[in-house]
Design an enzyme around this catalytic site. Structure first.
Site, short mmCIF file in Angstrom:
data_model
loop_
_atom_site.label_atom_id
_atom_site.label_comp_id
_atom_site.label_asym_id
_atom_site.label_seq_id
_atom_site.Cartn_x
_atom_site.Cartn_y
_atom_site.Cartn_z
CB SER A 145 -0.95 -0.03 1.21
OG SER A 145 -2.00 0.86 1.03
NE ARG A 214 -8.79 2.27 10.66
CZ ARG A 214 -7.72 1.72 10.11
NH1 ARG A 214 -7.09 2.33 9.12
NH2 ARG A 214 -7.27 0.57 10.54
CG ASP A 310 -6.31 -3.67 -3.72
OD1 ASP A 310 -7.12 -2.75 -3.47
OD2 ASP A 310 -5.08 -3.56 -3.54
CG HIS A 343 -5.75 -2.11 -0.05
ND1 HIS A 343 -4.79 -2.10 -1.03
CD2 HIS A 343 -5.26 -1.36 0.98
CE1 HIS A 343 -3.77 -1.36 -0.62
NE2 HIS A 343 -4.03 -0.91 0.59
CG ASP A 344 -7.23 -4.41 5.20
OD1 ASP A 344 -6.39 -3.54 4.93
OD2 ASP A 344 -8.04 -4.32 6.12
#
Lengths: 362, 362
Positions: A145, A214, A310, A343-344
């Site tokens: 990232s 967040r 992602d 993405h994580d």
């Protein structure tokens, strides 16, 4: 495992892309494993937006394990029995390195007087750290990232400093949609009256706004499939809808938890500065508008990894970098991994990633 | 063109899915074109989350043209020379129909005392309006996005009331990701201290929070490609980055404009209630867990339309409805249109949509 926690205050002022400089810049970093005699076995890990140096050490605020314990340690893919692993908190952050919460020369926190920084500025700080540690050439620089942006920036601007460059779930530029989500987060922070133009240190922090920011970011870190798989339309601790505004659905409860948990460990102004740096990132623009130019001087070997789920930095962004590396005649391998987490995925249990990382850095 | 602006206060209390009822519920609606003698040419248009009854009339607050002027009017695909078009503001909204800003029996605004409503409750209000207007069977019910949910709900729960059902860019249930984005918006509103547990009428409204909520939603209405095409990384009225927190990028400026513009015309509590109704929507769950059951009693013809760039309610959601209609033996046509704008395509210049709408309702 425990890392060695260290800080270094740079002897030289750190020049910045925006024109200013940072004096007496402190960098906080963790190291794991021994540096060998010819100082050739160092691996620099670059952390993500809200990450930190606690790669494989307990987080001092949350008490949670390091964010890449599964990857870094004795006998792990990044084997600390063989490599000296370094991870520093980036400038602009809030875990010991210089940032908006740090004291300026007048003894008060910089707050919004902190200069706007870039990804290249972060890397300039990391290179100054390597200089101080007398590490000429890294065995590898590795990042996912925003960490991948740093790895690319190091390869482009200090091509002699890393023999291997591993870039996971990243991009060479922020897209309009990437910028949009970050701007949304910044506006959420700034909409909180407690933000007070950034002057909240010593008082109440803009936790409500930061939690909303967040939550927005967190949605982008997970795939639609992962959210459906994990939560679907399941209710939270109840048999029927409440016909109210409580967190009826598990996904609501989860997001609220992610939002409020984050405010315990992160500074709202740091969130503004680091998202800004990411939005400014456009490696091609830095190099005359042509991404291949960025890699003209490199002898490093590259490896790019993307995840099929992602949607924040999709595979097409990695391919874009790979094509530029091809055009520059660089040695590059590329793999798109299949993983459901979005993405994580780079932080989660994806055994194929372990194999790619282990294979590439050997 | 000008519509006829009318309001109706329902003579009967409106029962609600949550268990309560609304008494003296007012519905504000616009009509276009003449109702024929046998009252058989009425088309009910159902509006989206932040839409209203001003389909083809100037908006009384913003002065902008109606939201579907391109589709509704003399000689247009929904031809007001042939059809009597009705569009009512849904209950829970804020453009004249009963909602949180309306006075309760004590003369004060309901605020958060307004009951949590569902999509079916909205439709129950619309059916009561049709009863009052003595329209037994609609020529068609038509809606995009949340309007499509209402069209599906009407077809499922009042199957004799519409001969044709046109559902555009919609879904039969909110996914975990859909809920997540709405929860983010609600948390942004509630994080604004001016929200004050919903009691802000007569004082300052939570415009900062509502603007952030709108920004989040707006990102989901556009495709990544549309954002890239429209804005890319272009700078706003400047030649170089400012190294500050102004809206350097056009996409930032655009989002801020969308956020603040929205607060002029929309009530924050209505945003909470309507998003909640959408999140609660699961047509299968209402009908024993099997979507085909929802359509067991229907003789209507259905048409489903999706857009290939819509990631909010992607084509797979429309296909899911089509399969259920097939299983129920209903007459259904389906088309996925190619359009670059994302979810918002149903409101924008997509000539193929005009042809589908015109063809289906004839």
């Amino acid at each position: 495992m425990a890392g060695a926690s260290r800080t270094l205050t740079l002897a030289q002022a750190l020049p910045l892309d925006g024109g200013g400089e940072l004096v007496d810049a402190t960098l906080a970093y963790e190291t794991y494993g021994e540096l060998n005699e010819d100082r050739s076995n160092a691996i620099l890990l670059c952390h993500a937006l809200t990450g930190d140096q606690y790669v494989a050490s307990e987080h001092p605020v949350t008490g949670k394990p390091g964010w890449w314990e599964r990857m870094v340690g004795a006998g792990k893919p990044i084997d600390t029995d063989r490599y000296h692993v370094i991870c520093a908190n980036v400038i602009g952050s809030c875990m010991g390195s210089i940032g908006p919460a740090s004291a300026a020369s007048d003894g008060k926190p910089y707050a919004m007087r902190f200069p706007v920084i870039t990804i290249r500025d972060m890397v300039r700080g990391l290179v100054a750290l390597l200089d101080a540690l007398e590490i000429e050439t890294l065995h590898a620089v590795v990042g996912g990232s925003m960490g991948g942006m740093q790895a690319l920036s190091l390869a482009a601007n200090w091509p002699e400093r890393a023999a291997r460059v591993l870039v996971i779930a990243s991009t060479s530029r922020h897209s309009a949609q990437n910028i949009a989500f970050h701007e949304l987060g910044r506006q959420a922070v700034m909409a909180d009256p407690r933000w007070n133009q950034g002057d909240y240190y010593g008082g109440e922090a803009p936790d409500s706004g930061l939690a909303v920011a967040r939550m927005a970011a967190h949605i982008t870190y997970l795939s639609e499939e992962a959210l459906t798989e994990k939560f679907g339309r399941n209710l939270q601790d109840r048999d029927a809808k409440s016909f109210g505004f409580d967190a009826d659905f598990q996904v609501e409860s989860y997001l609220r938890y992610q939002g409020t948990g984050f405010t315990q460990r992160f500074d709202a102004n740091s969130y503004l500065y680091i998202t800004r740096a990411m939005d400014y990132f456009d490696l091609a623009e830095e190099h005359g508008g042509k991404l291949a130019n960025a890699f003209a001087g490199t002898d490093a070997r590259f490896c790019l990894v993307s995840f099929d789920s992602d949607w924040l930095y999709p595979t097409s962004e990695s391919r874009h970098v790979v094509r530029a590396l091809n055009a520059a005649g660089a040695a590059v391998s590329f793999v798109e991994l299949s993983a459901p987490h979005g993405h994580d995925s780079f932080l989660l249990d994806v055994p194929a990633l372990d194999r790619v990382v282990k294979g590439f850095i050997e």
